[in-house]
Scaffold this motif. Structure first.
Motif, PDB file in Angstrom:
ATOM      1  N   UNK A 128       0.833  -1.206   0.000  1.00 55.42           N
ATOM      2  CA  UNK A 128       0.000   0.000   0.000  1.00 55.42           C
ATOM      3  C   UNK A 128       0.869   1.258   0.000  1.00 55.42           C
ATOM      4  N   UNK A 129       1.966   1.228   0.762  1.00 55.92           N
ATOM      5  CA  UNK A 129       2.872   2.385   0.800  1.00 55.92           C
ATOM      6  C   UNK A 129       3.402   2.666  -0.607  1.00 55.92           C
ATOM      7  N   UNK A 130       3.841   1.607  -1.289  1.00 55.98           N
ATOM      8  CA  UNK A 130       4.426   1.800  -2.633  1.00 55.98           C
ATOM      9  C   UNK A 130       3.398   2.245  -3.662  1.00 55.98           C
ATOM     10  N   UNK A 131       2.118   1.908  -3.411  1.00 56.20           N
ATOM     11  CA  UNK A 131       1.106   2.332  -4.374  1.00 56.20           C
ATOM     12  C   UNK A 131       0.517   3.693  -4.003  1.00 56.20           C
ATOM     13  N   UNK A 132       1.155   4.390  -3.044  1.00 57.82           N
ATOM     14  CA  UNK A 132       0.816   5.797  -2.832  1.00 57.82           C
ATOM     15  C   UNK A 132       0.114   6.120  -1.531  1.00 57.82           C
ATOM     16  N   UNK A 133      -0.214   5.111  -0.706  1.00 58.28           N
ATOM     17  CA  UNK A 133      -0.879   5.390   0.570  1.00 58.28           C
ATOM     18  C   UNK A 133       0.191   5.753   1.594  1.00 58.28           C
ATOM     19  N   UNK A 134       0.251   7.035   1.966  1.00 58.36           N
ATOM     20  CA  UNK A 134       1.332   7.502   2.839  1.00 58.36           C
ATOM     21  C   UNK A 134       0.843   7.907   4.223  1.00 58.36           C
ATOM     22  N   UNK A 135      -0.464   7.802   4.475  1.00 55.56           N
ATOM     23  CA  UNK A 135      -1.019   8.204   5.767  1.00 55.56           C
ATOM     24  C   UNK A 135      -0.700   7.110   6.794  1.00 55.56           C
ATOM     25  N   UNK A 136       0.223   7.419   7.719  1.00 56.79           N
ATOM     26  CA  UNK A 136       0.702   6.436   8.704  1.00 56.79           C
ATOM     27  C   UNK A 136      -0.451   5.837   9.516  1.00 56.79           C
ATOM     28  N   UNK A 137      -1.397   6.708   9.907  1.00 61.00           N
ATOM     29  CA  UNK A 137      -2.493   6.217  10.745  1.00 61.00           C
ATOM     30  C   UNK A 137      -3.363   5.220   9.982  1.00 61.00           C
ATOM     31  N   UNK A 138      -3.615   5.571   8.735  1.00 66.07           N
ATOM     32  CA  UNK A 138      -4.421   4.688   7.888  1.00 66.07           C
ATOM     33  C   UNK A 138      -3.721   3.329   7.709  1.00 66.07           C
ATOM     34  N   UNK A 139      -2.409   3.385   7.498  1.00 64.61           N
ATOM     35  CA  UNK A 139      -1.638   2.147   7.312  1.00 64.61           C
ATOM     36  C   UNK A 139      -1.618   1.336   8.606  1.00 64.61           C
ATOM     37  N   UNK A 140      -1.434   2.017   9.747  1.00 68.37           N
ATOM     38  CA  UNK A 140      -1.418   1.323  11.041  1.00 68.37           C
ATOM     39  C   UNK A 140      -2.765   0.676  11.344  1.00 68.37           C
ATOM     40  N   UNK A 141      -3.840   1.408  11.038  1.00 72.51           N
ATOM     41  CA  UNK A 141      -5.186   0.861  11.284  1.00 72.51           C
ATOM     42  C   UNK A 141      -5.410  -0.386  10.437  1.00 72.51           C
ATOM     43  N   UNK A 142      -4.952  -0.308   9.187  1.00 75.55           N
ATOM     44  CA  UNK A 142      -5.111  -1.471   8.307  1.00 75.55           C
ATOM     45  C   UNK A 142      -4.366  -2.676   8.909  1.00 75.55           C
ATOM     46  N   UNK A 143      -3.128  -2.452   9.329  1.00 75.54           N
ATOM     47  CA  UNK A 143      -2.323  -3.555   9.875  1.00 75.54           C
ATOM     48  C   UNK A 143      -2.960  -4.115  11.141  1.00 75.54           C
ATOM     49  N   UNK A 144      -3.479  -3.219  11.997  1.00 77.62           N
ATOM     50  CA  UNK A 144      -4.092  -3.677  13.252  1.00 77.62           C
ATOM     51  C   UNK A 144      -5.306  -4.556  12.964  1.00 77.62           C
ATOM     52  N   UNK A 145      -6.057  -4.217  11.936  1.00 79.03           N
ATOM     53  CA  UNK A 145      -7.222  -5.029  11.579  1.00 79.03           C
ATOM     54  C   UNK A 145      -6.838  -6.288  10.833  1.00 79.03           C
ATOM     55  N   UNK A 146      -5.726  -6.195  10.103  1.00 76.69           N
ATOM     56  CA  UNK A 146      -5.328  -7.328   9.258  1.00 76.69           C
ATOM     57  C   UNK A 146      -4.758  -8.485  10.069  1.00 76.69           C
ATOM     58  N   UNK A 147      -3.980  -8.187  11.120  1.00 79.76           N
ATOM     59  CA  UNK A 147      -3.299  -9.260  11.886  1.00 79.76           C
ATOM     60  C   UNK A 147      -4.272 -10.328  12.404  1.00 79.76           C
ATOM     61  N   UNK A 148      -5.329  -9.930  13.143  1.00 76.13           N
ATOM     62  CA  UNK A 148      -6.248 -10.980  13.642  1.00 76.13           C
ATOM     63  C   UNK A 148      -6.986 -11.701  12.514  1.00 76.13           C
ATOM     64  N   UNK A 149      -7.324 -10.974  11.465  1.00 75.86           N
ATOM     65  CA  UNK A 149      -7.974 -11.607  10.296  1.00 75.86           C
ATOM     66  C   UNK A 149      -7.068 -12.693   9.738  1.00 75.86           C
ATOM     67  N   UNK A 150      -5.788 -12.348   9.586  1.00 72.28           N
ATOM     68  CA  UNK A 150      -4.819 -13.276   8.994  1.00 72.28           C
ATOM     69  C   UNK A 150      -4.591 -14.478   9.918  1.00 72.28           C
TER      70      UNK A 150
END
Ligand SMILES: CC(C)(COP(=O)(O)OP(=O)(O)OC[C@H]1O[C@@H](n2cnc3c(N)ncnc32)[C@H](O)[C@@H]1OP(=O)(O)O)[C@@H](O)C(=O)NCCC(=O)NCCS
Length: 151
Positions: free
Chosen positions: A22-44
């Motif tokens: 996501x970072x490489x495709x242009x998403x640079x908002x740290x909070x947005x990226x952190x929120x995604x990761x926080x939601x992704x870990x338990x899903x994964x």
């Protein structure tokens, strides 16, 4: 090239790959990226446990992951092309920048497609980044009739 399969101990590595994509495709908002990761870990974690998420890695001679790919097996309603079979979604395809253009992602995609053939998965879909489109096309992926509405 050594290819290994992901286990529950790889949740952080896969999450790091997802963030980097996501970072490489242009998403640079740290909070947005952190929120995604926080939601992704338990899903994964949950889907690796139930084997609905399978992962493949290329590792270097020291065992360090240099490239990764995920295959999410999606429950799918009965369909004429394969009643009762899940469909697959390829995601989290990432190669470390210093190891690119050496055929690693291709080798991982080929491994995942072989698994799908062996398990009679009738359809494999993905969302391609611009960087990866040519690679997927060269492996036979084609655009579909899928439509989307953003709300
Ligand atoms: C897209 C990405 C996963 C490709 O990883 P990679 O390991 O470099 O992929 P490959 O080496 O298998 O193939 C990439 C290209 O290198 C070419 N290539 C493969 N081996 C090569 C070699 N030995 N010499 C030169 N080129 C080579 C491939 O033909 C392919 O060309 P194309 O992009 O013109 O189709 C990587 O660039 C990446 O992580 N990008 C950022 C995240 C991203 O976009 N992920 C995809 C999500 S859908």
């Amino acid at each position: 090239m050594t290819i290994t399969r992901a286990t529950l101990t790889d949740v952080e590595t896969i999450t790091t790959h997802r963030r980097a994509i996501f970072f490489e495709t242009g998403y640079r908002d740290e909070r947005q990226l952190n929120d995604m990761c926080a939601g992704f870990r338990p899903w994964l974690r949950s889907r690796i446990s139930t084997q609905e998420y399978l992962g493949w890695f290329v590792v270097d001679p020291e065992g360090k992951v240099v490239s990764g790919l995920g295959l999410w097996l999606m429950d799918w309603p009965a369909h004429v092309i394969g009643p009762g079979l899940p469909r697959a979604n390829i995601l989290n395809v990432y190669t470390r920048p210093e190891s690119r253009r050496q055929g690693m992602a291709r080798a991982l995609i080929v491994s995942a497609l072989e698994w799908c053939r062996d398990h009679r998965i009738p359809r494999i879909r993905l969302n391609a980044t611009e960087q990866a489109r040519g690679l997927y096309q060269s492996l036979g992926f084609q655009p579909t009739n899928e439509m989307q509405l953003r709300i």
